[in-house]
Design an enzyme around this catalytic site. Structure first.
Site, PDB file in Angstrom:
ATOM      1  N   ASP A   1      -1.185  -7.158  -6.760  1.00 43.45           N
ATOM      2  CA  ASP A   1      -1.741  -6.022  -5.712  1.00 43.45           C
ATOM      3  C   ASP A   1      -1.916  -5.063  -7.034  1.00 43.45           C
ATOM      4  O   ASP A   1      -1.302  -4.547  -7.896  1.00 43.45           O
ATOM      5  CB  ASP A   1      -0.695  -5.947  -4.715  1.00 43.45           C
ATOM      6  CG  ASP A   1      -1.518  -5.394  -3.677  1.00 43.45           C
ATOM      7  OD1 ASP A   1      -2.660  -5.060  -3.712  1.00 43.45           O
ATOM      8  OD2 ASP A   1      -0.695  -5.109  -2.484  1.00 43.45           O
TER       9      ASP A   1
ATOM     10  N   HIS B   1      -3.784  -1.037  -6.405  1.00 48.53           N
ATOM     11  CA  HIS B   1      -4.537   0.362  -5.628  1.00 48.53           C
ATOM     12  C   HIS B   1      -5.241   1.196  -6.776  1.00 48.53           C
ATOM     13  O   HIS B   1      -4.657   1.791  -7.454  1.00 48.53           O
ATOM     14  CB  HIS B   1      -3.589   0.840  -4.576  1.00 48.53           C
ATOM     15  CG  HIS B   1      -3.080   0.020  -3.602  1.00 48.53           C
ATOM     16  ND1 HIS B   1      -2.000  -0.681  -3.708  1.00 48.53           N
ATOM     17  CD2 HIS B   1      -3.539  -0.526  -2.331  1.00 48.53           C
ATOM     18  CE1 HIS B   1      -1.983  -1.860  -2.875  1.00 48.53           C
ATOM     19  NE2 HIS B   1      -2.712  -1.332  -1.756  1.00 48.53           N
TER      20      HIS B   1
ATOM     21  N   CYS C   1       0.753  -1.166   0.056  1.00 45.86           N
ATOM     22  CA  CYS C   1      -0.052  -0.191   0.053  1.00 45.86           C
ATOM     23  C   CYS C   1       0.873   1.239   0.038  1.00 45.86           C
ATOM     24  O   CYS C   1       0.483   2.067  -0.709  1.00 45.86           O
ATOM     25  CB  CYS C   1      -0.984   0.029   1.228  1.00 45.86           C
ATOM     26  SG  CYS C   1      -1.553  -1.395   1.658  1.00 45.86           S
TER      27      CYS C   1
ATOM     28  N   LYS D   1     -13.907  -5.181   3.551  1.00 44.83           N
ATOM     29  CA  LYS D   1     -13.400  -5.566   2.336  1.00 44.83           C
ATOM     30  C   LYS D   1     -14.606  -6.693   1.884  1.00 44.83           C
ATOM     31  O   LYS D   1     -15.466  -7.177   2.590  1.00 44.83           O
ATOM     32  CB  LYS D   1     -12.184  -6.376   2.449  1.00 44.83           C
ATOM     33  CG  LYS D   1     -12.307  -7.279   3.432  1.00 44.83           C
ATOM     34  CD  LYS D   1     -10.821  -8.168   3.618  1.00 44.83           C
ATOM     35  CE  LYS D   1     -10.780  -9.349   4.678  1.00 44.83           C
ATOM     36  NZ  LYS D   1      -9.542 -10.174   4.739  1.00 44.83           N
TER      37      LYS D   1
ATOM     38  N   HIS E   1      -8.033  -0.856  -2.193  1.00 45.23           N
ATOM     39  CA  HIS E   1      -7.136  -1.890  -2.298  1.00 45.23           C
ATOM     40  C   HIS E   1      -7.663  -3.091  -3.107  1.00 45.23           C
ATOM     41  O   HIS E   1      -8.796  -3.579  -2.837  1.00 45.23           O
ATOM     42  CB  HIS E   1      -6.563  -2.520  -0.926  1.00 45.23           C
ATOM     43  CG  HIS E   1      -6.322  -1.384   0.142  1.00 45.23           C
ATOM     44  ND1 HIS E   1      -4.913  -1.199   0.422  1.00 45.23           N
ATOM     45  CD2 HIS E   1      -6.743  -0.075   0.580  1.00 45.23           C
ATOM     46  CE1 HIS E   1      -4.755  -0.035   1.246  1.00 45.23           C
ATOM     47  NE2 HIS E   1      -6.086   0.374   1.272  1.00 45.23           N
TER      48      HIS E   1
ATOM     49  N   GLN F   1       2.050 -10.773  -4.413  1.00 45.15           N
ATOM     50  CA  GLN F   1       0.746 -10.345  -4.398  1.00 45.15           C
ATOM     51  C   GLN F   1       0.364  -9.632  -5.786  1.00 45.15           C
ATOM     52  O   GLN F   1       1.277  -9.047  -6.416  1.00 45.15           O
ATOM     53  CB  GLN F   1       0.214  -9.295  -3.479  1.00 45.15           C
ATOM     54  CG  GLN F   1       0.141 -10.114  -2.045  1.00 45.15           C
ATOM     55  CD  GLN F   1      -0.331  -8.694  -1.004  1.00 45.15           C
ATOM     56  OE1 GLN F   1       0.138  -7.822  -1.048  1.00 45.15           O
ATOM     57  NE2 GLN F   1      -1.225  -9.182  -0.461  1.00 45.15           N
TER      58      GLN F   1
ATOM     59  N   ARG G   1       5.954 -11.757   5.692  1.00 48.28           N
ATOM     60  CA  ARG G   1       5.025 -11.612   6.707  1.00 48.28           C
ATOM     61  C   ARG G   1       5.485 -12.745   7.783  1.00 48.28           C
ATOM     62  O   ARG G   1       5.850 -13.854   7.212  1.00 48.28           O
ATOM     63  CB  ARG G   1       3.731 -11.823   6.573  1.00 48.28           C
ATOM     64  CG  ARG G   1       3.052 -10.623   5.687  1.00 48.28           C
ATOM     65  CD  ARG G   1       1.612 -10.906   5.346  1.00 48.28           C
ATOM     66  NE  ARG G   1       1.028  -9.737   4.356  1.00 48.28           N
ATOM     67  CZ  ARG G   1      -0.077  -9.853   3.944  1.00 48.28           C
ATOM     68  NH1 ARG G   1      -0.907 -10.692   4.262  1.00 48.28           N
ATOM     69  NH2 ARG G   1      -0.459  -8.933   3.226  1.00 48.28           N
TER      70      ARG G   1
END
Length: 607
Positions: free
Chosen positions: A354, A356, A305, A435, A481, A352, A334
């Site tokens: 990912d 945004h 993010c 989410k 996200h 990911q 993580r």
């Protein structure tokens, strides 16, 4: 036993209470829960079977002390301490004792006492004391069946006669309370149903799942590996696995670009102050890897993010530019506990898919619908059915209740106005926003959480993000996200088990293997392989000095979509003897027809 026998009730608030509890109140307007395989009934049955298992363990191992025994997605388990070493070989003995207890039709009783009285009652049991430390209530409930009793909120069936169709599935180790610094307890998992047929079907599925285990198939096909000397939970992608992953990445990359997403890339480590501003440090710090550089604290990113936020913030944006879509195949780390690591499904480093999306508040609904259309296209090309669930504010969260309510309502309205069905997961949201979770169903009817869409008003506020609105004034954007696969690692694990390693042609790590019968046939095989490589088709020529039968058996174990046998006849007439694994067919084609067929089957899949 009657089919429609009541084992519990659902009260006005949707809470399940057992018949023991209902007897103490007026339950005339409660909804009855019957002895069947409904989700509510199975929760009660499985919770009770956990206690039946504990009773059997106590009978077989009198010194055993018990911690907790909850219902979980895969059935139930109990954590306990015992002097003997219990292995999977002991499960039959425990099951037999459970059956004997069930046949006795023992009544299950519930009574409640003051917490102080319970602490005194279990004064000699340190595990019970650990359980009570985690309970804030002044009164605690105890369930008793025969000579066994344990602290428990319930609910439970009224009698052990209901607990006949169960199976203990495995023995594992579990740290006390999930704390790696505490002692290791023994954990036994099990499953139970209301009828024999459902149990039989489930056990057949479990056997099939073992055959499809992505760790087993990944090793057999040479897709990925782990090396504990290098670090637990850190996958290494071998050539075939990297080819598989690369094909999926390329398909998605083009799909993103067609939809107006711009690629970006952020660093994998940032100053800890950034993570403090975002709230990750406070709400997610125990899952982060932190280090010190030049006497300043840094954090390796657990999410992408902040990188995207800082890219957005580099320039002032007009409302005409919104929605602005950034995407990245972002590597994150993580700190997962060693006990939960599981092949590619649970790792410490993963990537990911990912993205945004920065938009105006008015654009939330159309952006969410646009993402859901993207999700639908992706899932269809892989043959997955899916369902959606809205996850609401968790206990550890940033932002006001008003902001959370606005964001949650936006998600619900987007789904409601477009006729989507969805469930609610209370308290399951990210710490910065609610989410939509995308849950896919695989070939064995198992559900997996993969993609997610999250509405975030909080991080734009914390990082003071702005855009110039139509009135030429500064306004705050909303941040969406979004991940569709979730992570490449997890998705490929699911894909591997879904297809049992027999990947469709367009993503197969090796799409064609040529098997020349003799040395004289190798040159022609390599010529065809070279021609296919020009069209990005991954081929191998298997020409080891082994019998043809052995080579064909070896190649078939690689689960490639297409095997091409090359002999005298094929070389002479420029033909190919094809074994089509997916169609389970054999046929002959000319070289030109074969090349055309492979090109068609491997042509770009458009999303």
């Amino acid at each position: 036993m009657e089919e429609k026998e009541i084992i519990a009730y659902k009260d006005k608030n949707g809470q399940i209470i057992d018949t023991q509890t209902a007897a103490e109140m007026d339950c005339s307007d409660f909804e009855p829960i019957y002895f069947d395989n409904s989700p509510e009934a199975l929760e009660v049955i499985r919770h009770s079977t956990a206690h039946l298992m504990a009773q059997a363990i106590k009978q077989l191992y009198p010194e055993a002390k018990f911690f907790v025994g909850p219902v979980v997605d895969e059935g139930f388990y109990y954590d306990f301490r015992v002097d003997a070493k219990i292995s999977d070989a002991d499960l039959k003995k425990i099951e037999k004792t459970m059956q004997q207890l069930a046949k006795k039709k023992i009544a299950i009783e519930r009574y409640c006492i003051a917490k102080t009285e319970a602490e005194e009652k279990f004064a000699g049991d340190d595990l019970k004391q650990e359980v009570m430390k985690r309970i804030e209530d002044d009164r605690l409930c105890i369930y008793r069946q025969g000579d066994f009793e344990d602290l428990c909120r319930g609910p439970h069936v009224p009698n052990t006669k209901f607990l006949r169709n169960f199976k203990l599935t495995r023995v594992a180790g579990a740290y006390l309370g999930g704390d790696e610094s505490r002692e290791m307890l023994t954990r036994i998992y099990g499953i139970s149903f209301a009828d024999k047929e459902s149990l039989k079907e489930y056990m057949q599925m479990i056997e099939e799942a073992k055959k499809r285990d992505h760790r087993k198939i990944g090793t057999e096909l040479g897709l990925f590996m782990f090396n504990d000397d290098a670090g637990a939970g850190l996958p290494f992608w071998m050539p075939k696995g990297a080819r598989l992953r690369g094909k999926i990445e390329q398909i998605l990359w083009k799909a993103h670009r067609r939809r107006g997403y711009e690629p970006v890339r952020g660093p994998e480590i940032l100053k800890a102050d950034m993570w403090r501003t975002s709230g990750h440090y406070a709400c997610y710090g125990e899952n982060m890897y932190l280090t010190e550089i030049d006497e300043q604290e840094y954090g390796i990113k657990p999410m992408n993010c902040i990188g995207h936020i800082l890219v957005y913030k580099q320039n002032m944006h007009s409302y005409r530019e919104l929605p602005l879509k950034y995407f990245e195949y972002g590597v994150v780390h993580r700190h997962e506990k060693s006990g939960v690591l599981h092949g590619l499904l649970r790792v410490r480093e993963f990537t990911q898919d990912d993205a945004h999306i920065f938009c105006t508040p008015e654009q939330i609904k159309p952006v969410v619908i646009d993402v859901l259309e993207f999700v639908d296209r992706v899932m269809k090309i892989f043959g997955f059915e899916y369902e959606m669930e809205i996850s609401t504010k968790p206990e550890k969260a940033i932002g006001s209740d008003e902001i959370w309510e606005t964001a949650t309502s936006a998600l619900k309205e987007a789904l409601d106005e477009n006729g989507f069905e969805y469930g609610i997961d209370e308290g399951g949201g990210a710490f910065y926003g609610p989410k939509i979770d995308i849950k896919i169903t695989d070939a064995l009817k198992r559900k997996w959480q993969c993609g997610t869409i999250q509405v975030d008003f909080n991080l734009p506020e914390r990082f003071d993000l702005e855009y110039v609105d139509e009135n030429n004034e500064r306004s705050r954007p909303v941040m969406i996200h979004r991940a569709i696969l979730g992570s490449f690692e997890r998705f490929i694990a699911i894909l591997t088990e879904h297809f049992a390693g027999e990947f469709p042609m367009f993503i197969a790590p090796t799409q064609v293997i040529f098997v020349p019968i003799a040395e004289d046939h190798v040159a022609y095989a390599k010529e065809l392989a070279s021609e296919l490589l020009e069209f990005d088709v991954d081929c191998e020529v298997y020409d080891k000095n082994e019998s043809l039968a052995k080579r064909v058996r070896t190649v078939e174990k690689q689960k490639v979509p297409m095997i091409a046998i090359i002999g005298d006849e094929e070389v002479k007439n420029r033909k190919v003897a094809v074994r089509d694994r997916r169609k389970r067919e054999q046929y002959d084609l000319s070289a030109e027809e074969f090349i055309k067929l492979i090109k068609e089957q491997t042509s770009e899949v458009k999303i």
